[in-house]
Design an enzyme around this catalytic site. Structure first.
Site, PDB file in Angstrom:
ATOM      1  N   HIS A  34      62.716  61.399  20.388  1.00 44.50           N
ATOM      2  CA  HIS A  34      61.250  61.227  20.422  1.00 44.50           C
ATOM      3  C   HIS A  34      60.948  59.773  20.067  1.00 44.50           C
ATOM      4  O   HIS A  34      61.214  58.882  20.859  1.00 44.50           O
ATOM      5  CB  HIS A  34      60.649  62.248  19.447  1.00 44.50           C
ATOM      6  CG  HIS A  34      59.173  62.419  19.521  1.00 44.50           C
ATOM      7  ND1 HIS A  34      58.399  61.927  20.534  1.00 44.50           N
ATOM      8  CD2 HIS A  34      58.294  63.056  18.672  1.00 44.50           C
ATOM      9  CE1 HIS A  34      57.127  62.250  20.314  1.00 44.50           C
ATOM     10  NE2 HIS A  34      57.044  62.924  19.193  1.00 44.50           N
TER      11      HIS A  34
ATOM     12  N   HIS B 206      61.664  62.588  30.872  1.00 43.01           N
ATOM     13  CA  HIS B 206      60.580  63.033  30.000  1.00 43.01           C
ATOM     14  C   HIS B 206      60.352  64.510  30.242  1.00 43.01           C
ATOM     15  O   HIS B 206      60.485  64.973  31.375  1.00 43.01           O
ATOM     16  CB  HIS B 206      59.299  62.249  30.319  1.00 43.01           C
ATOM     17  CG  HIS B 206      58.279  62.345  29.246  1.00 43.01           C
ATOM     18  ND1 HIS B 206      57.419  63.403  29.143  1.00 43.01           N
ATOM     19  CD2 HIS B 206      58.005  61.513  28.219  1.00 43.01           C
ATOM     20  CE1 HIS B 206      56.643  63.208  28.088  1.00 43.01           C
ATOM     21  NE2 HIS B 206      56.970  62.085  27.510  1.00 43.01           N
TER      22      HIS B 206
ATOM     23  N   ASP C 226      59.273  54.330  26.380  1.00 42.01           N
ATOM     24  CA  ASP C 226      60.192  53.651  25.467  1.00 42.01           C
ATOM     25  C   ASP C 226      61.149  52.696  26.153  1.00 42.01           C
ATOM     26  O   ASP C 226      61.840  51.927  25.486  1.00 42.01           O
ATOM     27  CB  ASP C 226      61.017  54.690  24.691  1.00 42.01           C
ATOM     28  CG  ASP C 226      60.168  55.399  23.675  1.00 42.01           C
ATOM     29  OD1 ASP C 226      59.351  54.713  23.040  1.00 42.01           O
ATOM     30  OD2 ASP C 226      60.304  56.614  23.528  1.00 42.01           O
TER      31      ASP C 226
HETATM   32  N1  ACO Z   1      69.928  60.341  31.242  1.00 45.92           N
HETATM   33  C1  ACO Z   1      70.757  61.090  32.009  1.00 45.92           C
HETATM   34  N2  ACO Z   1      70.511  62.370  32.342  1.00 45.92           N
HETATM   35  C2  ACO Z   1      69.387  62.920  31.862  1.00 45.92           C
HETATM   36  C3  ACO Z   1      68.471  62.196  31.070  1.00 45.92           C
HETATM   37  C4  ACO Z   1      68.778  60.858  30.775  1.00 45.92           C
HETATM   38  N3  ACO Z   1      67.956  60.121  30.024  1.00 45.92           N
HETATM   39  N4  ACO Z   1      67.439  62.998  30.741  1.00 45.92           N
HETATM   40  C5  ACO Z   1      67.693  64.179  31.302  1.00 45.92           C
HETATM   41  N5  ACO Z   1      68.865  64.130  31.990  1.00 45.92           N
HETATM   42  C6  ACO Z   1      69.454  65.191  32.793  1.00 45.92           C
HETATM   43  C7  ACO Z   1      70.102  66.266  31.920  1.00 45.92           C
HETATM   44  O1  ACO Z   1      71.449  65.989  31.668  1.00 45.92           O
HETATM   45  C8  ACO Z   1      69.901  67.501  32.783  1.00 45.92           C
HETATM   46  O2  ACO Z   1      70.862  67.464  33.807  1.00 45.92           O
HETATM   47  P1  ACO Z   1      71.538  68.850  34.327  1.00 45.92           P
HETATM   48  O3  ACO Z   1      70.399  69.601  34.939  1.00 45.92           O
HETATM   49  O4  ACO Z   1      72.576  68.411  35.281  1.00 45.92           O
HETATM   50  O5  ACO Z   1      72.085  69.521  33.104  1.00 45.92           O
HETATM   51  C9  ACO Z   1      68.539  67.261  33.440  1.00 45.92           C
HETATM   52  O6  ACO Z   1      68.393  65.831  33.500  1.00 45.92           O
HETATM   53  C10 ACO Z   1      67.370  67.855  32.667  1.00 45.92           C
HETATM   54  O7  ACO Z   1      67.465  67.409  31.313  1.00 45.92           O
HETATM   55  P2  ACO Z   1      66.803  68.169  30.076  1.00 45.92           P
HETATM   56  O8  ACO Z   1      67.487  67.734  28.827  1.00 45.92           O
HETATM   57  O9  ACO Z   1      66.754  69.627  30.374  1.00 45.92           O
HETATM   58  O10 ACO Z   1      65.340  67.610  30.114  1.00 45.92           O
HETATM   59  P3  ACO Z   1      64.282  67.740  28.953  1.00 45.92           P
HETATM   60  O11 ACO Z   1      62.950  67.783  29.609  1.00 45.92           O
HETATM   61  O12 ACO Z   1      64.623  68.857  28.029  1.00 45.92           O
HETATM   62  O13 ACO Z   1      64.489  66.391  28.118  1.00 45.92           O
HETATM   63  C11 ACO Z   1      64.214  64.210  27.229  1.00 45.92           C
HETATM   64  C12 ACO Z   1      63.566  65.351  28.065  1.00 45.92           C
HETATM   65  C13 ACO Z   1      64.641  64.750  25.859  1.00 45.92           C
HETATM   66  C14 ACO Z   1      63.167  63.132  27.034  1.00 45.92           C
HETATM   67  C15 ACO Z   1      65.440  63.673  28.014  1.00 45.92           C
HETATM   68  O14 ACO Z   1      65.046  63.206  29.299  1.00 45.92           O
HETATM   69  C16 ACO Z   1      66.168  62.569  27.246  1.00 45.92           C
HETATM   70  O15 ACO Z   1      66.993  62.871  26.397  1.00 45.92           O
HETATM   71  N6  ACO Z   1      65.852  61.274  27.571  1.00 45.92           N
HETATM   72  C17 ACO Z   1      66.472  60.173  26.842  1.00 45.92           C
HETATM   73  C18 ACO Z   1      65.786  59.976  25.500  1.00 45.92           C
HETATM   74  C19 ACO Z   1      64.386  59.403  25.663  1.00 45.92           C
HETATM   75  O16 ACO Z   1      64.164  58.446  26.402  1.00 45.92           O
HETATM   76  N7  ACO Z   1      63.442  59.981  24.915  1.00 45.92           N
HETATM   77  C20 ACO Z   1      62.055  59.486  24.889  1.00 45.92           C
HETATM   78  C21 ACO Z   1      61.112  60.491  25.470  1.00 45.92           C
HETATM   79  S1  ACO Z   1      59.497  59.788  25.540  1.00 45.92           S
HETATM   80  C22 ACO Z   1      58.887  59.950  23.958  1.00 45.92           C
HETATM   81  O17 ACO Z   1      59.224  60.778  23.188  1.00 45.92           O
HETATM   82  C23 ACO Z   1      57.878  58.977  23.577  1.00 45.92           C
END
Ligand code: ACO
Length: 425
Positions: free
Chosen positions: A264, A303, A359
């Site tokens: 987050h 996201h 971010d």
């Molecule tokens: N890099 C690579 N792969 C990713 C990423 C990423 N940043 N984010 C999601 N994926 C992939 C997952 O591995 C998954 O792949 P799969 O279907 O083959 O298993 C798919 O995309 C879906 O991912 P989830 O984790 O189910 O997506 P969720 O909506 O739960 O997660 C999150 C959202 C936590 C923001 C995620 O995208 C992430 O970890 N991003 C990186 C951290 C980040 O930038 N956080 C800031 C968010 S903005 C904020 O809070 C202000």
């Protein structure tokens, strides 16, 4: 066109129930009339609307973000953080007179009790993380303002809101100064919100700190972009703690704690660490390949709600250009641009709708402005305070229930206690 409703049937009994679709949702209370004791299984609350809200509108598919109906692009270009805070809290933009009063009240509540600084903050270990200090200091404020418990007294409520928005930059800067062994800088009531924060961060021996107006404005825009984002993790924490009718300082401390994590508010710190680890543009393709193989995530991408370019990331890219004109370019920018270019053209990221989020570029700007990485989540918490409080007020005014979800129990059946000397290892 069919009716705006769904019909559910319990196949065990054959009984059916029609439930209207209202504002894009169906009432779980209605569902319970047909299926008492059958719970929705929704880890992470991915498909659950916890409340009705009129604060922030977000269409993640279209990449739209509005506060109280106003597009984020217009607010970022024409408004100020303090005006946006007022808008979030009150629902309308202030008149000139209302704004003057609001600005005055915020300016004159920036000081913190000397005990908070001298005894509380200075009691931390010398290398304490400033976000950890902030989480604790915000909670500690509740013990200084006994009237804060009177949450249904509207005058008291507004006073705590004013105090919190005004004091967050002071606490944030105090946590930073302590962590680098610099003396505390008192607020300067002649400065605007962002310039005052920069003064408390960077002032040394000069009688008055003159913030660079481009940097102060850039920070103010970043504050606007971070002010609210509907029911995210930390806002939900605020509503959950607040639903027990805890005072706003304690509830806001819970929200800060939720913001602390790398999924987050800690994500922009993770972005910088990732960019430093990549080290050079030449290493970008290999890094992307390793992410695709499941070795870590591309920080600042993806996201829960946006399945399109985060509109805040677009604005931040423009702010970055203005900041780098003053500070010189952050060398990590080229790596970030290359990462974005490759990822946006790669099937892995396209098919999963992974785009840069707020971010991805904010950390690069903060770093160019001189903020240490540890301050990034703190910089997020300062403006999000207005959003958290707006959501808290809305919740209290809605006569909401205490948050108390159900679970699907999957543990052992009843079994009898075994004395220690009879247990098998
Ligand atoms: N890099 C690579 N792969 C990713 C990423 C990423 N940043 N984010 C999601 N994926 C992939 C997952 O591995 C998954 O792949 P799969 O279907 O083959 O298993 C798919 O995309 C879906 O991912 P989830 O984790 O189910 O997506 P969720 O909506 O739960 O997660 C999150 C959202 C936590 C923001 C995620 O995208 C992430 O970890 N991003 C990186 C951290 C980040 O930038 N956080 C800031 C968010 S903005 C904020 O809070 C202000």
């Amino acid at each position: 066109m069919g009716r705006e409703s769904i019909t559910i049937t319990d196949n065990r009994t054959g009984d059916s129930l029609e439930i209207p679709i209202l504002n894009g949702g169906v009432s779980a209370a209605e569902w319970q009339k047909l299926l008492p004791g059958i719970w929705f299984y929704d880890p992470g609350l991915l498909s659950t609307a916890m409340c009705e809200s009129s604060i922030t509108y977000l269409d993640g598919g279209a990449g739209i973000l509005r506060y109280r109906g106003y597009p984020i692009e217009q607010l970022a270009e024409q408004s100020t953080y303090l005006e946006v805070a007022y808008l979030l809290l009150k629902g309308e933009l202030p008149t000139a007179e209302q704004f003057e009063q609001w600005k005055h009240d915020i300016t004159y509540h920036t000081f913190i009790h000397e005990n908070v600084r001298k005894r509380f903050l200075e009691g931390f270990h010398y290398d304490a993380h400033p976000m950890g200090m902030l989480v604790s200091a915000v909670a500690a404020l509740s013990t200084f303002y006994q009237d804060a418990k009177d949450i249904f007294n509207l005058d008291s409520r507004w006073k705590q809101i004013t105090r919190l928005i005004a004091k967050m930059p002071t606490l944030a800067a105090a946590a930073h100064r302590f962590s680098v062994g610099m003396p505390f800088v008192y607020p300067d009531n002649s400065l605007d919100f962002a310039s005052n924060f920069l003064s408390m961060m960077w002032k040394t021996a000069e009688p008055r700190y003159e913030a660079n107006p481009v940097l102060a404005h850039a920070l103010d825009v970043l504050f606007i972009l971070h002010a609210d984002h509907e029911q995210n993790c930390s806002t939900t924490a605020m509503r959950v703690a607040g639903s027990s009718h805890a005072d706003p300082y304690s509830s806001l401390s819970a929200a800060c704690a939720a913001l602390y994590g790398p999924r987050h508010g800690g994500a922009n710190e993770a972005v910088i660490r990732m960019l430093m680890e990549i080290g050079s543009i030449d290493n970008v393709p290999d890094f992307i390949a390793s992410v695709k193989q499941g070795h870590g995530r591309l920080q600042g991408f993806g996201h829960r709600v946006y399945k399109n370019y985060d509109p805040r990331a677009r604005i931040i890219k423009q702010v970055a250009d203005q900041v780098f004109e003053v500070t010189g370019k952050n060398p990590l920018l080229d790596i970030a641009l290359k990462l974005e270019e490759i990822a946006l053209a790669d099937e892995y990221f396209i098919s999963r709708k992974l785009y840069p989020n707020v971010d991805f570029y904010s950390g690069i700007i903060y770093q160019a402005m001189g903020f240490p990485l540890e301050m990034f989540p703190v910089l997020f918490a300062i403006p999000r305070t207005s959003g958290w409080l707006a959501q808290w007020v809305e919740m209290l005014d809605q006569d909401s229930k205490i948050v108390r979800p159900r679970q699907l129990y999957i543990g052992p059946e009843k079994r009898d206690y075994v004395p220690m000397d009879k247990r098998q290892s």
